[in-house]
Design a protein around this motif. Sequence first.
Motif, PDB file in Angstrom:
ATOM      1  N   ALA A  87     -31.344   2.030  21.086  1.00 62.50           N
ATOM      2  CA  ALA A  87     -30.125   2.735  20.673  1.00 62.50           C
ATOM      3  C   ALA A  87     -29.014   1.749  20.323  1.00 62.50           C
ATOM      4  O   ALA A  87     -28.263   1.966  19.362  1.00 62.50           O
ATOM      5  CB  ALA A  87     -29.670   3.669  21.789  1.00 62.50           C
ATOM      6  N   MET A  88     -28.902   0.658  21.093  1.00 59.54           N
ATOM      7  CA  MET A  88     -27.864  -0.334  20.824  1.00 59.54           C
ATOM      8  C   MET A  88     -28.064  -0.986  19.460  1.00 59.54           C
ATOM      9  O   MET A  88     -27.114  -1.151  18.683  1.00 59.54           O
ATOM     10  CB  MET A  88     -27.878  -1.404  21.915  1.00 59.54           C
ATOM     11  N   VAL A  89     -29.309  -1.362  19.159  1.00 61.47           N
ATOM     12  CA  VAL A  89     -29.592  -2.008  17.876  1.00 61.47           C
ATOM     13  C   VAL A  89     -29.344  -1.047  16.727  1.00 61.47           C
ATOM     14  O   VAL A  89     -28.763  -1.425  15.694  1.00 61.47           O
ATOM     15  CB  VAL A  89     -31.043  -2.531  17.845  1.00 61.47           C
ATOM     16  N   ALA A  90     -29.781   0.214  16.898  1.00 58.87           N
ATOM     17  CA  ALA A  90     -29.537   1.197  15.847  1.00 58.87           C
ATOM     18  C   ALA A  90     -28.034   1.389  15.621  1.00 58.87           C
ATOM     19  O   ALA A  90     -27.567   1.462  14.476  1.00 58.87           O
ATOM     20  CB  ALA A  90     -30.197   2.527  16.202  1.00 58.87           C
ATOM     21  N   LYS A  91     -27.284   1.463  16.716  1.00 51.77           N
ATOM     22  CA  LYS A  91     -25.836   1.619  16.598  1.00 51.77           C
ATOM     23  C   LYS A  91     -25.207   0.435  15.874  1.00 51.77           C
ATOM     24  O   LYS A  91     -24.380   0.607  14.961  1.00 51.77           O
ATOM     25  CB  LYS A  91     -25.224   1.765  17.993  1.00 51.77           C
TER      26      LYS A  91
ATOM     27  N   GLY B 241     -23.147 -10.297  12.427  1.00 50.69           N
ATOM     28  CA  GLY B 241     -23.421 -11.303  13.446  1.00 50.69           C
ATOM     29  C   GLY B 241     -23.872 -10.669  14.747  1.00 50.69           C
ATOM     30  O   GLY B 241     -24.792 -11.168  15.416  1.00 50.69           O
ATOM     31  N   THR B 242     -23.231  -9.560  15.124  1.00 47.60           N
ATOM     32  CA  THR B 242     -23.624  -8.840  16.338  1.00 47.60           C
ATOM     33  C   THR B 242     -25.057  -8.348  16.235  1.00 47.60           C
ATOM     34  O   THR B 242     -25.838  -8.441  17.192  1.00 47.60           O
ATOM     35  CB  THR B 242     -22.680  -7.653  16.573  1.00 47.60           C
ATOM     36  N   LEU B 243     -25.426  -7.819  15.080  1.00 42.44           N
ATOM     37  CA  LEU B 243     -26.791  -7.332  14.873  1.00 42.44           C
ATOM     38  C   LEU B 243     -27.805  -8.466  15.001  1.00 42.44           C
ATOM     39  O   LEU B 243     -28.877  -8.295  15.604  1.00 42.44           O
ATOM     40  CB  LEU B 243     -26.894  -6.679  13.488  1.00 42.44           C
ATOM     41  N   ALA B 244     -27.494  -9.629  14.461  1.00 44.05           N
ATOM     42  CA  ALA B 244     -28.407 -10.772  14.554  1.00 44.05           C
ATOM     43  C   ALA B 244     -28.613 -11.189  16.009  1.00 44.05           C
ATOM     44  O   ALA B 244     -29.745 -11.480  16.436  1.00 44.05           O
ATOM     45  CB  ALA B 244     -27.863 -11.942  13.736  1.00 44.05           C
ATOM     46  N   VAL B 245     -27.541 -11.211  16.792  1.00 45.90           N
ATOM     47  CA  VAL B 245     -27.650 -11.587  18.204  1.00 45.90           C
ATOM     48  C   VAL B 245     -28.462 -10.554  18.977  1.00 45.90           C
ATOM     49  O   VAL B 245     -29.219 -10.899  19.895  1.00 45.90           O
ATOM     50  CB  VAL B 245     -26.244 -11.768  18.814  1.00 45.90           C
ATOM     51  N   ASP B 246     -28.335  -9.274  18.624  1.00 45.37           N
ATOM     52  CA  ASP B 246     -29.161  -8.238  19.257  1.00 45.37           C
ATOM     53  C   ASP B 246     -30.642  -8.562  19.124  1.00 45.37           C
ATOM     54  O   ASP B 246     -31.442  -8.269  20.027  1.00 45.37           O
ATOM     55  CB  ASP B 246     -28.900  -6.871  18.613  1.00 45.37           C
TER      56      ASP B 246
END
Length: 484
Positions: A174-178, A247-252
């Motif tokens: 869910a976090m990655v999708a968000k 950038g947040t998505l890449a770190v996820d």
Amino acid sequence: MSVKPSTWLLIAAAGVISVISPTVHAFDPLRAEQSIPVNAADDMVPANSTCEFGPLSNPLTLEDAVERALCRNPKTREAWADVKGQAAAVGVARAAYLPTITGNWQGVRDSSVTDITAHPALSSNYSATVRSEGVSLNWLLYDFGGREAALKNASSLLEAAQATQNATLQSTFAMVAKDYYAAQAAHAALDAAREIEVMTRHSATASQAKVDNGVAPITDALQAQSQDEQALLNLAKAQSDAQSTIGTLAVDMGYDPSAVVDLPDVTDTVIPAKTFTESLARLIDEVKRTHPSVVAAQAQYDAAVAKLAQTRAQGLPSISLVGKYNRDNQPQSLGLGLPSYPSTGHDAYIGIQVSIPLFEGFGKSYQIDQARAVAERQQDTLEETRLKVGLDVWNSYYALEAASESAAHSKSLLTLAQQAYTAAEHRYNVGVGNILELLNTQTTLANAKERRIQMLTDWDNARIDLASKLGRLDMSSISTLGAR
């Protein structure tokens, strides 16, 4: 579950014979680690059981992002490690049903000199290399259910770790999708900001031309230029937001912030009136029984109850089979002052040992009270978890309904704003409208575009969030829930 010691001997023998296992661990004679997933994503990514990936897809798809995050995110890997550790603890608990056999060997150089004054005949002097070998056996036969409770405790904690891993995978999904939808929205907002800046620049150019021709006051040009400057400020902010979200998505996914290059565009879609056909009451009733966090809390409560039984059994007698065999080559002498001669010897015994705890300073009583309090706390935690997941589904359900309705309204708003701007632009160009009317419709259109993008991604987030709160997320959710 009562298991006879002989049963565990058969299990151990079978494990020694078949030490090569096709699962994660090659040596698992007590079959304690068979349930360990082959990777951190468990069975969430069945098409890639090795969790090995090539280059990132470009543009990055949601499926690729989720798979990499489930395999590489530190949180999912920590949960996987917890499962492996607890599975090993089950092996330790099963091993308690087997005997312990200890071998000992000792080799020393013994040099002994005795000088007795005035009695040389009684003096002695010898040197020898002395070796001793031995083996001892201890096999606990009965302990009033202590080992059974310990195994139940370890098994329940393993079940809790597995459920926690599932809950971690659900929340990470869910976090990655968000974050994926947030990055999509930010990049779409950046595109919209560029379009708005071009639009305001054209308006500023047109108003300045009218001022130069003497058909409009200078205030028209100044207001249009101010609007264009505001659009430039918004564009700079949109560029920053786009880079931050990507950038947040890449770190996820476990990469550096610069790893993701591009994302697909947000496309318009038809918003269904209902995503879940089941009633809210039924959803809440189901999630109170099946959600991974509830399963984990139930297993932790079962483990606490088993720990209480184990603690009580530790204060009761135990019966063990004990045995020992030892041999050595210690030199022997017939008496003081007589020479020593090489010799060998051995001794052995086997028997039953009964251990009865008589007094431990009342410590066991307090340990039982402590274990009982832990069980009571876990029971309250279980009830709290059930209430929480029910509330989460309640809130997510109505958030999805609101997102669906808002998405429908945002489409109508965008259509009306576009029509209003087109009409105002035409009126201004032919000299009928004024600059305030044009600028106002520009602002309304810019807001409507941003709102439409946000509502579409909010709707996707709401669907993913509800599925996560229900514990139903898997890779098929990406297609069924409509990833773009």
